[in-house]
Write a protein that holds these residues in place. Structure first.
Motif, short mmCIF file in Angstrom:
data_model
loop_
_atom_site.label_atom_id
_atom_site.label_comp_id
_atom_site.label_asym_id
_atom_site.label_seq_id
_atom_site.Cartn_x
_atom_site.Cartn_y
_atom_site.Cartn_z
N UNK A 62 -43.62 5.73 20.08
CA UNK A 62 -43.31 5.73 21.50
C UNK A 62 -44.57 5.65 22.33
N UNK A 63 -44.48 4.97 23.45
CA UNK A 63 -45.56 4.95 24.43
C UNK A 63 -45.17 5.87 25.59
N UNK A 64 -46.15 6.39 26.27
CA UNK A 64 -45.88 7.23 27.43
C UNK A 64 -45.14 6.42 28.48
N UNK A 65 -44.07 6.97 28.99
CA UNK A 65 -43.28 6.30 30.01
C UNK A 65 -42.15 5.44 29.48
N UNK A 66 -42.06 5.28 28.16
CA UNK A 66 -40.97 4.48 27.58
C UNK A 66 -39.62 5.13 27.86
N UNK A 67 -38.62 4.33 28.14
CA UNK A 67 -37.27 4.85 28.31
C UNK A 67 -36.79 5.41 26.98
N UNK A 68 -36.11 6.55 27.04
CA UNK A 68 -35.61 7.22 25.84
C UNK A 68 -34.09 7.34 25.95
N UNK A 69 -33.43 7.02 24.85
CA UNK A 69 -31.98 7.00 24.77
C UNK A 69 -31.50 7.98 23.71
N UNK A 70 -30.24 8.41 23.84
CA UNK A 70 -29.62 9.29 22.85
C UNK A 70 -28.75 8.44 21.94
N UNK A 71 -29.04 8.47 20.65
CA UNK A 71 -28.22 7.80 19.65
C UNK A 71 -27.25 8.85 19.12
N UNK A 72 -26.02 8.81 19.61
CA UNK A 72 -25.03 9.83 19.26
C UNK A 72 -24.61 9.76 17.80
N UNK A 73 -24.73 8.61 17.19
CA UNK A 73 -24.36 8.47 15.78
C UNK A 73 -25.40 9.14 14.88
N UNK A 74 -26.68 8.82 15.12
CA UNK A 74 -27.77 9.39 14.32
C UNK A 74 -28.16 10.79 14.79
N UNK A 80 -34.37 2.48 21.51
CA UNK A 80 -33.43 1.36 21.40
C UNK A 80 -32.26 1.60 22.34
N UNK A 81 -32.02 0.67 23.25
CA UNK A 81 -30.96 0.88 24.24
C UNK A 81 -29.57 0.44 23.79
N UNK A 82 -29.46 -0.40 22.79
CA UNK A 82 -28.17 -0.92 22.37
C UNK A 82 -27.21 0.19 21.99
N UNK A 83 -26.10 0.29 22.72
CA UNK A 83 -25.03 1.26 22.46
C UNK A 83 -25.49 2.71 22.55
#
Length: 110
Positions: A62-74, A80-83
């Motif tokens: 990760x780079x500072x400032x990168x968007x972070x998403x929650x992967x509910x499956x894992x 990674x923004x997909x789903x």
């Protein structure tokens, strides 16, 4: 104001499953970090804003400032923004191979 209830930074909700203190929790569209442990159905306080060290996909750097998403499956944070649901941004570099990343939760419901 007679209709004001709370600032919403910390919100008490029924735990959707057994949760441990510090775990990332989702209840419908509401997301936050559990302030304490709770069994499924018991009340848990979710902290919706702040900077937390949270479990991430270890293979990602990760780079500072990168968007972070929650992967509910894992059940991991990812870039990674997909789903996956956007929950905040990385506040520090996180090397590939590391199991945690520092995330700013902004409390916005998306």
């Amino acid at each position: 104001m007679k209709n004001w209830n709370s600032p919403g930074e910390h919100i008490t909700l029924p735990a959707p499953a057994d949760v441990s203190s510090g775990a990332f929790v989702t209840v419908g569209a509401i997301r936050g970090v559990a302030q304490g442990a709770a069994a499924a159905g018991e009340e848990v306080v979710l902290v919706r804003r702040g900077v937390f060290d949270l479990p991430k996909v270890a293979a990602e750097a990760w780079t500072t400032g990168a968007k972070v998403y929650w992967d509910a499956t894992a059940k991991l944070m990812t870039t990674i923004d997909t789903d996956n649901a956007l929950v905040g941004a990385a506040t520090a570099l996180a090397a590939g191979g590391s199991a945690t990343g520092r995330v700013l939760l902004d409390g916005v419901i998306r």
